[in-house]
Write a protein that holds these residues in place. Structure first.
Motif, mmCIF file in Angstrom:
data_model
loop_
_atom_site.group_PDB
_atom_site.id
_atom_site.type_symbol
_atom_site.label_atom_id
_atom_site.label_comp_id
_atom_site.label_asym_id
_atom_site.label_seq_id
_atom_site.Cartn_x
_atom_site.Cartn_y
_atom_site.Cartn_z
ATOM 1 N N SER A 79 -5.886 47.517 -0.587
ATOM 2 C CA SER A 79 -4.858 48.295 0.131
ATOM 3 C C SER A 79 -5.501 49.066 1.265
ATOM 4 O O SER A 79 -4.950 49.172 2.353
ATOM 5 C CB SER A 79 -4.164 49.253 -0.832
ATOM 6 N N MET A 121 1.139 49.236 6.921
ATOM 7 C CA MET A 121 0.497 50.379 6.261
ATOM 8 C C MET A 121 1.299 50.790 5.031
ATOM 9 O O MET A 121 0.751 51.028 3.951
ATOM 10 C CB MET A 121 0.379 51.549 7.238
ATOM 11 N N LEU A 122 2.631 50.780 5.179
ATOM 12 C CA LEU A 122 3.448 51.190 4.034
ATOM 13 C C LEU A 122 3.256 50.202 2.887
ATOM 14 O O LEU A 122 3.169 50.577 1.717
ATOM 15 C CB LEU A 122 4.912 51.266 4.448
ATOM 16 N N ASN A 123 3.136 48.942 3.234
ATOM 17 C CA ASN A 123 2.905 47.958 2.177
ATOM 18 C C ASN A 123 1.592 48.207 1.467
ATOM 19 O O ASN A 123 1.489 48.053 0.242
ATOM 20 C CB ASN A 123 2.932 46.553 2.778
ATOM 21 N N VAL A 176 0.298 51.013 0.960
ATOM 22 C CA VAL A 176 0.572 52.085 0.003
ATOM 23 C C VAL A 176 1.243 51.503 -1.243
ATOM 24 O O VAL A 176 0.871 51.807 -2.381
ATOM 25 C CB VAL A 176 1.472 53.145 0.653
ATOM 26 N N ASN A 177 2.210 50.621 -1.002
ATOM 27 C CA ASN A 177 2.914 50.046 -2.161
ATOM 28 C C ASN A 177 1.949 49.339 -3.089
ATOM 29 O O ASN A 177 2.039 49.465 -4.308
ATOM 30 C CB ASN A 177 3.977 49.066 -1.670
ATOM 31 N N ILE A 178 1.016 48.601 -2.516
ATOM 32 C CA ILE A 178 0.037 47.923 -3.366
ATOM 33 C C ILE A 178 -0.641 48.938 -4.260
ATOM 34 O O ILE A 178 -0.718 48.790 -5.482
ATOM 35 C CB ILE A 178 -0.984 47.167 -2.494
ATOM 36 N N ASN A 179 -1.097 50.054 -3.624
ATOM 37 C CA ASN A 179 -1.696 51.114 -4.427
ATOM 38 C C ASN A 179 -0.774 51.499 -5.574
ATOM 39 O O ASN A 179 -1.156 51.473 -6.747
ATOM 40 C CB ASN A 179 -1.919 52.330 -3.547
ATOM 41 N N LEU A 180 0.448 51.836 -5.199
ATOM 42 C CA LEU A 180 1.359 52.409 -6.193
ATOM 43 C C LEU A 180 1.533 51.441 -7.354
ATOM 44 O O LEU A 180 1.410 51.806 -8.530
ATOM 45 C CB LEU A 180 2.704 52.711 -5.537
ATOM 46 N N ALA A 194 3.097 57.448 6.373
ATOM 47 C CA ALA A 194 2.256 56.445 5.720
ATOM 48 C C ALA A 194 0.994 57.095 5.178
ATOM 49 O O ALA A 194 0.614 56.892 4.019
ATOM 50 C CB ALA A 194 1.913 55.345 6.717
ATOM 51 N N TYR A 240 -0.120 57.471 1.332
ATOM 52 C CA TYR A 240 -1.396 56.966 0.822
ATOM 53 C C TYR A 240 -2.074 58.036 -0.017
ATOM 54 O O TYR A 240 -2.527 57.782 -1.139
ATOM 55 C CB TYR A 240 -2.287 56.544 1.986
ATOM 56 N N SER A 253 -0.296 58.393 -3.220
ATOM 57 C CA SER A 253 -0.560 57.295 -4.155
ATOM 58 C C SER A 253 -1.924 57.481 -4.818
ATOM 59 O O SER A 253 -2.064 57.288 -6.024
ATOM 60 C CB SER A 253 -0.517 55.973 -3.401
ATOM 61 N N TYR A 297 -1.657 60.097 -7.415
ATOM 62 C CA TYR A 297 -0.932 59.535 -8.560
ATOM 63 C C TYR A 297 -1.864 58.655 -9.382
ATOM 64 O O TYR A 297 -1.962 58.762 -10.608
ATOM 65 C CB TYR A 297 0.268 58.733 -8.055
ATOM 66 N N ILE A 338 2.084 39.564 -0.470
ATOM 67 C CA ILE A 338 2.026 40.843 -1.212
ATOM 68 C C ILE A 338 2.950 40.755 -2.421
ATOM 69 O O ILE A 338 2.594 41.170 -3.541
ATOM 70 C CB ILE A 338 2.433 41.998 -0.285
ATOM 71 N N TYR A 374 2.380 41.319 -6.438
ATOM 72 C CA TYR A 374 3.156 42.128 -7.380
ATOM 73 C C TYR A 374 3.402 41.330 -8.656
ATOM 74 O O TYR A 374 3.317 41.871 -9.762
ATOM 75 C CB TYR A 374 4.501 42.537 -6.755
#
Lengths: 629, 106, 477, 173, 503
Positions: free
Chosen positions: B15, B42-44, B46-50, C167, C171, C174, C177, D44, D48
């Motif tokens: 990420s 970039m938001l994606n 973050v999503n990967i992290n989450l 963003a 980050y 996240s 978290y 991506i 998931y």
């Protein structure tokens, strides 16, 4: 006698009344002023009578005061101190002031600031009387400065004349310099003795042990009299002081301003007396001033200027007397001098009115025919100052020389003697030039009105008999006014004769040069022969010029220098800060390019900075540096 | 085989890489829409992290997943508004080149 | 678990108000839309009254996901005040310069809703959504003057930069978290109480600082602010300055003072430095400005720095100072920008030199501007002075340099404020035509003026209220 | 997760993600960008799946690969100049930006790399959808509602902003 | 004391006047001035009443009013006067009243002028009656902004533009006050840390024993703040420019009273609360004071603009005040306070006179003037009076203060005091020069048409001149009052110092 406090108060009230209310009505104002002074004189004469009845006052002066100012460690009670000295002064000042004011009625007729003039005169008198009567040195200082400012106002009375305004300024500044010393002296006294009351100081000072300190104090203290009494080197203002109306000059020179210094020294003679070196200083300053001024006077041409220098010289005489420790002689001369000097100044004034303010004696001549009263009174004054018996000056001057010699100051004695000769010379030079010889065709003099001549006559009487209260045969004066124990004077015949001869010699010389030969060839030749000396003397040793130079070059120079420093350096720094701030603002502004992505970049640079800051400064930085937890 | 084992670190690094690739584009591309897309990248990241954390740290709670859902929603909304504005400014200036938009500066 | 929805009365009411406005905008005729402004004001006033009623009606929803304490209530009242003043001050401006009344007021109300959510957010998700709701609403409002190129450009800059910053913020969130396994701030605070920091935590912290720093426009994350403030419709600028900033501070306090209190000594110095830089840069760059909106924008950057001072100590006193300043700052900012907007609506200019002789063209406007600016500069007896006193009193022991910088710079700021004063009061007007002040605008100004003066002269009551609010914050955490 | 398939899949997918991402950033044509972006999103999504977040994967595909990409395409279409020639792809701060990005990446990498994450042994329940839906409407209902409002606002805003300004519109409003 | 809040009335009478003015149509010229005059007269009358009523034998704070204001800061609306503040209050009342008449001929936007002026007066009064630091600060900076506006609107540009002068003055004082504020906050928090109860009252803070090091730096900050207000060398450079730029009334109030807030604060706050710091910095203060006295006197010598002359001379006089403060004994500080009063009266008279001269001749450039005595004797009298007072003539108000200052400082800083005393000669020099070159000398035809001051214009001359003479002849009127305030203050200070074991 217990109402002596009224004496200064009345003229002061007159001043207030005139300046606030009655300015418009000239004669009312004049009447007020004169009335105040005359009534002051009446009270003063009662005071004198009272003092004569109470000889104990000589050593235990009568003091009554009120609280003027008080705080922890600094209490000032002001009031009146009566002893023969102050009583005599009160009497003399009120008398002469009254006469001069009456005389002014005629002299100032038709002047623009008539009532203002009288207001100032009253204030002048009031300050002088307060000075004389004051029981506390701070009070005395207040009056002292009051005298100064009045002289300033009166010298500058013709304020439209450039010369007058300069003279006034000069008088004030010069005396001010002296007063600074006096002020320091007062401070020191207050700090050392915790009081400024004259009587208590006179108790404490003689016991005081720290002589060096006391010497400094006394020297500082003496600066004041030097300035006020026009002693060398602060004498420069006095001759210019005749820029004011002649009555003012008379008052300043005879009764008020200049003798204030002498009076002060006499007042605190107990202090000077306990520090002999300073006494020497006083004596020598006086002696030097005496001869110094006399030499200048010999060459001057303006009638009032000659008189002015003669005053300087005579005051020097008094100082010398005090310096050699003879309060009696000093004040005796002060007393007599007051009369004949006032007389001569008023006479000069009358001459000037007669000649429409033509002052150069060389252009006069033969006035005696046209203005007999003036001339005769003036001659009396001349005889008095030349020390011809039985006129007043003879006795007082004789006392001084006597005292000087008695105290063993031979050099000073010689100086004094020579000065006596010079005095006779220059005064009579003036008299011969002005009143005798052949008339000057341009002049159309006529005798002054009675209101002016009567004071002349009265003064002439005093100038004649005023000295008789202090003869070795009937020494009323010395019995009351003396310092320490009283020693009855003995007639010192050789000295008396010597004095007389000196005076006569001076008069004779003057006659030879300025009267016998109509054309004064000898005199001119002499002047030519000693040309350098003559010009030096005529220009008063160039002291004025030196002072002028110092003032305008040094003082103003420093002023200008500091001012430039102020606007360029001090202000420069201030403005520098301002400019820097503005520049910083303009500089930082450039980063705001308007480009969105520049902003983004800055943003992430910020992130970087914060990261570095946090990772490498925080308390646990060491542990983070490895990136391990 | 632990050496090869996939730990959260792998995902975090992935990420991170994705995030900064997106950032690079956002900082350097001239075209507004391109920048918008890079931000989506970039938001994606973050999503990967989450989601990775959701998988490894709190498997039962779905916190990360739900967070990611909201992120996706917001991202979509942002894209919509962003595009609207870009279209709008295109009408004004006939350009989507970010370097042209510097009326507001200093 | 039983959920006490009454805690959310304010939010629900606000949402209803917003939706109602939008619907009304669809049904009522254009001519009637001008009335929407008053409707909004009334509605907001009602909600404000409600919030006053709800004072110290505290509690948490979903164990700490949504926190309603006096702290959040106070912030909500701040937002509401700002919204009311802005709406009143902007009616004429909207009618003449913007249009879209329904959308304008509706979205404004939703921005308010977003702020409220931020104030109460107890976990990252709620916090993030509230933040984004506010941000997107603002993006739209900023770009709403479609006819004005500046406005749209501002919108573009805002949307892209805000996207970037969120963003980054995300980050960071996240990572934290991932580190703690929870998004609930209270639990995070509990987990981090040990005070040991890992590098990942630091990284997350960095990202968070950047993200919220952007929102509160702290240097060096402030670059967007001047442009957006200048380009946006003036009332929106006011709302950005007053509301958005306050809301962002609300979450700053939640995240740092509550969430990261355990590692306070790690970030205290950082915040102090940021505050100092922000104060200095904001004030310095404001000096050379010639456009009054831009000048006020920079000065509001500086103000953010001042408020940040209150965060440094993470103490009740600091919190209280922040709350105190947030409210008084609303009055100053909205007051000043109302004058600007009103002036612009009639002269079409934002240049300082055109304000010549305002004291004669509209004494009220001039006085308002003067008072607002002096309050920002912290000149007694105006509110700003009391506020700065509270702020700096917290850091005077330990951060003396910060106090000196702050106060000296605030006096420097007087320099550019006085330049405006000079123009307004000394110069003769170029065009003597008076600037009319319509009733709502006048009302706004008068309220702001009186509030500023009263808080300055008699800060006691407000101090007590903020004190209570601050304490409630620490009770929960 | 240690099974060889998962490991391999991870590396594969991540390679794909990074590769496509680079292409996105680097490609000249905006349309190409969008396409690569879509591909990136899909990969991506597959990641998931690997992370047992099937619902998320679907959302990812629908919202991103679907909606967002389409929207962007529209945007691209609407903002194309007649002569589509990006004279220069990158702006003038390329070098500095590269530097900053690399440093930041290094920092982030360094700080996250050796950090060991708390890994709970637990596994994700089988059908995530039910759980998520249930959570969304119970525990996360507040964010849910807020998100709804947010979408509404965004919608209205997008419409208002994108709407063509008719001449004289100002006079009417 | 009867509980009629007389101080508040004094304080807010001008405000009431200002509020009244707001509702008067701006062209009602005479009415406006009448209202302003009345408002200030009320304050003046009441102040005189207090001055007579004050019980010197008891001393300390009297006519106290205290209302709890801000609990969490321990701020109380705490008004009161003691022997130090009462003369200052009287001073501002006098000058405020007379300044109205000195600006009787202001016809450009008079309403705004007098509104601002009354605000200014209130602000200054407030600083003197406030016994609570917070309230003090409130009023302390109220004054700055009105002054700025008045300077830039009604001021005059000579060597520097009035904008520059006004901005310099304002920013300078504000920066100074920033440091003051730092010190105050620090003191407050320190006191809170020591005692545990918040208290902003000056008395309360004075009871706290602050650590010596702390006192040193806080006092330094206060010294900078108050010193720059007092135009302490080298932080004086705002003062001549400021006065030159300012309109007459502002010059009067600023030179007359506003500066004195600095000295008042140094004594009543800095010295009282931080005696150890004061003892530490006293020598520095003395040096700066004397340097300022001499430096500014020489600087004045080089001036050609009347207002600059007076501006520099006031810097010089403040040097004396500082010297008095530095002496740290009752006599010296009595002198300092009294000298502030004296200089206030004198400077006000000076500036009002210069204002009239400027108004009539439209010049302040000394070489352009001369012989004015013949056209304007009353102006001349006022000028001479002020001049004589400023050179410390005995019998006028400023002699005894200077004497006491020298007396107080002589023991401690002998040499410095000698320099300071020698400076009075220079002062005499430039004052007399100014007098000579403006008033004396040959008549100038171009000024023949000028009319002398009359009617309301006479008020400053009469009132201020009267005070000048009265205070000079009967100094105890002033000194008993001041002493009743200074003595207890110094008692407490010295007590602390002996505990601190400094001397």
């Amino acid at each position: 006698m217990y109402h002596a406090w009224l004496i200064p108060l009345l003229p002061a009230l007159a001043f207030a009344c005139i300046s606030l209310f009655t300015k418009q009505w000239k004669w009312l104002s004049a009447t007020l002023s004169i009335g105040a002074m005359v009534s002051g004189f009446i009270i003063a004469s009662f005071v004198v009578a009272g003092v004569l009845q109470h000889p104990e006052l000589i050593n235990h002066p009568l003091v009554y005061t009120i609280r003027w100012l008080s705080m922890p460690g600094f209490i000032v009670n002001v009031g009146i101190q009566l002893d023969p000295l102050s009583a005599m002064m009160l009497f003399m000042v009120t008398l002469i002031a009254s006469l001069i004011q009456i005389y002014s009625l005629g002299y100032m007729r038709g002047e623009k600031g008539f009532s203002v003039f009288f207001a100032y005169m009253s204030l002048f008198g009031a300050s002088m009387l307060l000075l004389v009567a004051s029981a506390n040195l701070l009070e005395l200082f207040v009056a002292w400065e009051g005298v100064g400012v009045c002289s300033y106002l009166l010298i500058g009375f013709y304020n439209h004349k450039i010369s007058a305004r300069q003279a006034a300024k000069k008088a004030f500044i010069t005396t001010r310099i002296g007063d600074t010393g006096l002020l320091l002296g007062l401070l020191a006294l207050q700090l050392i003795f915790g009081t400024l009351s004259i009587s208590s100081l006179s108790q404490q000072i003689p016991q005081y042990q720290n002589i060096p300190l006391l010497i400094t104090v006394a020297v500082l203290f003496f600066l004041g009299p030097i300035g006020k009494s026009g002693q060398f080197p602060l004498h420069v203002w006095l001759p210019d002081a005749m820029e004011g109306p002649t009555p003012v000059s008379a008052l300043i020179h005879a009764a008020t301003m200049v003798i204030a210094g002498v009076y002060l020294v006499g007042r605190v003679l107990f202090m000077f007396h306990s520090v002999p070196p300073v006494m020497e200083l006083v004596a020598w300053v006086g002696g030097f001033t005496a001869i110094f001024a006399a030499t200048i006077a010999v060459t001057q041409r303006e009638i009032k200027r000659i008189l002015a220098y003669s005053t300087v010289s005579q005051i020097g005489y008094m100082m010398m007397a005090l310096g050699v420790g003879s309060l009696t002689a000093g004040f005796f001369h002060l007393w007599t001098h007051a009369f004949f000097k006032a007389l001569m100044f008023l006479g000069a004034g009358s001459v000037l009115t007669g000649l429409h303010h033509k002052a150069d004696v060389w252009e006069m001549g033969g006035l005696i025919k046209k203005m007999p009263i003036t001339a005769i009174t003036f001659v009396i004054g001349g005889l008095a100052i030349a020390g011809i018996p039985p006129f007043a000056g003879f006795w007082s001057k004789g006392d001084i020389l006597d005292a000087t010699l008695a105290s063993g100051h031979v050099a000073l004695f010689v100086i004094g003697a020579f000065t006596a000769f010079l005095t006779a010379l220059y005064i009579w030079r003036m008299i011969f030039l002005a009143f005798f010889g052949k008339e000057n065709p341009e002049n159309h003099p006529k005798e002054s009105p009675a209101v002016m001549t009567i004071p002349l006559i009265i003064l002439a009487v005093f100038a004649t008999v005023g000295g008789l209260i202090g003869t070795p045969w009937g020494d009323l004066w010395g019995r009351y006014i003396h310092f320490g124990t009283y020693v009855a004077p003995v007639a010192n015949w050789p000295l008396m004769i010597g004095d007389t001869l000196l005076g006569a010699l001076g008069i004779f010389t003057a006659w030879v040069f300025y009267c016998k030969d109509e054309e004064k060839v000898k005199a001119k030749a002499l002047a030519k022969q000693f040309n350098g000396l003559y010009t030096l003397l005529y220009n008063k040793y160039y002291i004025d010029e030196i002072y002028m130079w110092f003032n305008h070059t040094m003082v103003d120079g420093v002023g200008r220098l500091l001012y430039l420093f102020d606007i360029y350096v001090v202000d420069g720094i201030v403005n520098g800060f301002g400019a820097f701030t503005l520049a910083a603002g303009a500089g930082l502004r450039v980063f705001q390019t308007g480009r969105l992505q520049n902003y983004a970049l800055v943003f992430f640079l910020g992130v970087l900075a914060v990261a570095v800051l946090l990772a490498f400064t925080g308390p646990q930085a060491t542990l983070l540096l490895g990136g391990v937890r | 085989m632990p050496a090869l084992a996939i730990s959260p670190t792998n995902f975090v690094l992935l990420s991170a890489v994705l995030f900064f690739i997106g950032l690079f584009g956002a900082l350097t591309r001239k075209n507004a829409i391109a920048v918008l897309m890079c931000i989506e990248l970039m938001l994606n990241a973050v999503n990967i992290n989450l989601i990775a954390f959701s998988r490894f740290v709190t498997p039962q709670l779905f916190t990360g997943q739900i967070f990611a859902i909201f992120v996706i929603t917001v991202a979509a909304a942002e894209v919509g508004v962003g595009l609207a504005i870009i279209i709008n400014i295109y009408r004004h200036r006939l350009s989507v080149n970010l370097d042209d938009f510097d009326w507001l500066k200093w | 678990m039983a959920v006490d929805w009454s805690l959310m009365n304010l939010e629900i009411a606000t949402a209803v108000l917003g939706l109602g406005l939008l619907l009304l905008g669809l049904i009522i005729p254009h001519s009637a839309r001008r009335g929407l402004g008053w409707l909004t004001v009334l509605g907001l006033a009602g909600i404000l009254a409600l919030s006053v009623g709800a004072w110290s009606h505290q509690g948490m929803l979903y164990n700490g996901m949504y926190i309603v304490d006096n702290y959040s209530t106070f912030f909500k009242e701040v937002f509401l005040t700002a919204a009311i003043l802005v709406t009143m001050g902007s009616m004429r401006y909207v009618d003449e310069q913007v249009g879209y009344q329904a959308e304008y007021y509706g979205i404004l109300v939703f921005a308010l809703l977003g702020m409220m959510v931020m104030a109460s957010a107890g976990d990252f998700i709620t916090l993030y959504l509230g933040l984004e709701l506010m941000t997107i609403a603002f993006i739209i409002l900023v770009a709403l003057r479609k006819t004005d190129g500046k406005s749209v450009e501002a919108g573009l800059k805002y949307v892209l930069l805000a996207g970037l910053s969120s963003a980054v913020l995300l980050y960071g969130l996240s990572l934290i978290y991932g580190l703690t396994g929870t998004v609930n701030i209270i639990q995070i605070a509990f987990l981090l109480a040990g005070g040991s920091v890992s590098s990942v935590l630091i990284l997350g912290l960095v990202m968070l600082v950047a993200g919220v720093g952007f929102k509160i426009s702290a240097v060096p994350f402030h670059m967007w602010a001047p442009d957006v403030y200048e380009g946006a419709p003036t009332p929106i600028t006011a709302f950005l300055g007053a509301g958005s900033k306050a809301a962002s501070f609300a979450i700053v306090l939640r995240l740092f003072v509550a969430g990261f209190s355990g590692i306070w000594q790690d970030w205290a110095l950082l915040v102090a430095i940021l505050a100092a830089i922000t104060i200095v840069v904001g004030n310095l760059v404001a000096i050379p400005q010639t456009n009054i909106k831009r000048m006020l924008a920079y000065s509001s950057v500086a103000q953010a720095g001042y408020i940040l001072v209150g965060v440094v100590t993470a103490s009740p006193a600091g919190l209280k100072a922040v709350l105190f300043y947030a409210l008084l700052y609303v009055f100053a900012t909205v007051g000043a920008f109302t004058v600007v907007g009103n002036f612009f609506a009639q002269t079409g200019s934002d240049e300082i030199r055109d304000y010549a002789g305002l004291s004669q063209r509209s004494p009220l406007s001039a006085a308002m501007m003067l008072i607002a600016m002096l309050s920002m500069a912290g000149i007694p007896p105006l509110a700003g002075f009391a506020g700065k006193l509270y702020l700096f009193a917290t850091v005077v022991q330990g951060y003396l340099w910060l106090v000196i910088i702050g106060l000296v710079m605030s006096m420097v700021s007087v320099y550019y404020y006085l330049r405006v004063t000079l123009v307004m009061y000394r110069d003769e007007p170029l065009d003597p035509a008076p600037i009319t002040v319509s009733f709502p605008v006048a009302l706004t100004m008068i309220i702001a003026m009186i509030a500023t003066l009263v808080i300055g002269f008699y800060p006691g009551p407000l101090a007590n209220i903020t004190d209570v609010a601050a304490r409630s914050f620490f009770v929960l955490h | 997760m240690t099974s060889i398939f998962q490991v391999g899949a991870f590396w594969l997918i991540s390679a794909a993600i990074i590769f496509t991402a680079i292409l996105v950033v680097a490609s000249k044509q905006l349309v190409h960008m969008v396409l690569w972006l879509a591909v990136c999103f899909i990969s991506i999504a597959s990641l998931y799946f690997l992370l047992d977040a099937d619902y998320l994967a679907l959302v990812q595909i629908m919202v991103y690969a679907g909606a967002v990409s389409i929207m962007v395409i529209f945007g691209v279409m609407l903002t194309q100049k007649p002569d589509i020639k990006e004279c220069l792809l990158f702006n003038n701060q390329l070098k500095l930006a590269t530097l900053v990005v690399i440093v930041l990446l290094a920092l982030t990498g360094g700080m996250t790399y050796r950090a060991d994450w708390f890994v709970s042994g637990g596994t994700v329940p089988a059908d995530t959808i039910a759980y998520i839906g249930q959570l969304l409407l119970s525990k996360y209902v507040i964010p849910f509602e807020v998100a709804a409002v947010l979408l509404l606002v965004a919608l209205i805003g997008a419409i208002v902003l994108a709407k063509e300004v008719k001449p004289g519109a100002r006079s009417r409003d | 004391m009867n509980n009629f809040p007389v101080l508040s009335v004094i304080l807010f009478a001008p405000v009431a006047g200002a509020l009244l003015l707001v509702f008067i149509p701006p062209d009602e010229n005479k009415l406006i001035k009448a209202v302003a005059a009345t408002a200030t007269f009320v304050s003046l009358a009441l102040t005189l009443y207090l001055y007579l009523l004050y019980d010197k034998s008891v001393g300390g704070l009297q006519f106290v009013e205290r209302i709890p204001w801000i609990r969490d800061l321990g701020v109380t609306y705490f008004l009161g006067v003691d022997g130090i503040s009462l003369p200052m209050l009287l001073l501002i009342s006098l000058i405020g009243f007379t300044a109205i008449f000195a600006s009787w001929n202001v016809n450009m936007r008079p309403r705004e002028f007098f509104i601002l002026f009354l605000t200014l007066v209130t602000g200054v009064m407030g600083t003197f009656v406030a016994q609570d630091l917070f309230i003090f600060l409130l009023f302390y900076e109220v004054v700055v902004i009105p002054i700025y506006i008045m300077v830039v609107i009604w001021g005059s540009s000579k060597r520097v533009t009035k904008e520059y002068a006004g901005m310099k003055l304002t920013i300078y004082l504000l920066i100074g006050s920033a440091f003051l504020l730092v010190a105050v906050i620090a003191v407050f928090m320190q006191a809170l840390a020591i005692t545990g109860t918040p208290d902003f009252s000056i008395y309360g803070l004075a009871q706290v024993a602050f650590p010596a090091a702390f006192q040193r730096w806080t006092f330094a900050f206060m010294l900078f703040g108050f010193g720059s207000l007092l135009s302490m060398w080298p932080f004086h450079s705002w003062s001549p420019d400021g006065y030159a730029g300012a309109p007459t009334a502002v010059s009067m109030v600023h030179a007359g009273v506003l500066k004195k807030i600095g000295g008042y604060g140094l004594i009543r706050i800095a010295l009282y609360v931080l005696p150890v710091g004061a003892a530490y910095w006293a020598p520095v203060i003395a040096v700066l004071g004397v340097a300022g006295a001499a430096y500014a006197a020489f600087g004045a010598l080089a001036q050609k603009d009347l207002k600059y002359i007076v501006g520099y001379s006031s810097v010089s006089h403040m040097g004396y005040v500082l010297l008095g403060i530095a002496s740290l004994n009752v006599i010296g500080i009595n002198g300092a306070v009294a000298n502030m009063f004296a200089h206030g009266i004198m400077a006000a008279l000076f500036f009002s006179t210069i204002g009239f001269v400027y108004e009539k001749t439209h010049t302040r450039w000394v070489p352009d003037m001369g012989g004015l005595f013949q056209q304007m004797p009353r102006v001349g009298v006022a000028f001479v009076l002020a001049g004589l007072a400023s050179l410390g003539l005995p019998g006028l108000i400023s002699f005894v203060p200077e004497f006491t200052i020298f007396l107080g400082s002589f023991g401690r800083y002998g040499g410095l005091s000698v320099v300071a005393i020698a400076t009075i000669v220079v002062t005499a020099l430039f004052v007399l020069r100014a007098v000579a070159n403006t008033l004396y000398g040959p008549r100038r035809e171009e000024y023949d048409h000028l009319t002398d001051i009359r009617g309301p214009e006479m008020v400053p001359l009469v009132v201020l001149g009267g005070v000048m003479v009265l205070g000079g002849l009967v100094p105890s009127l002033l000194f008993d009052m001041i002493n009743s305030g200074v003595a207890p203050l110094m008692a407490s200070v010295t007590h602390t110092l002996q505990i601190g074991g400094l001397f």
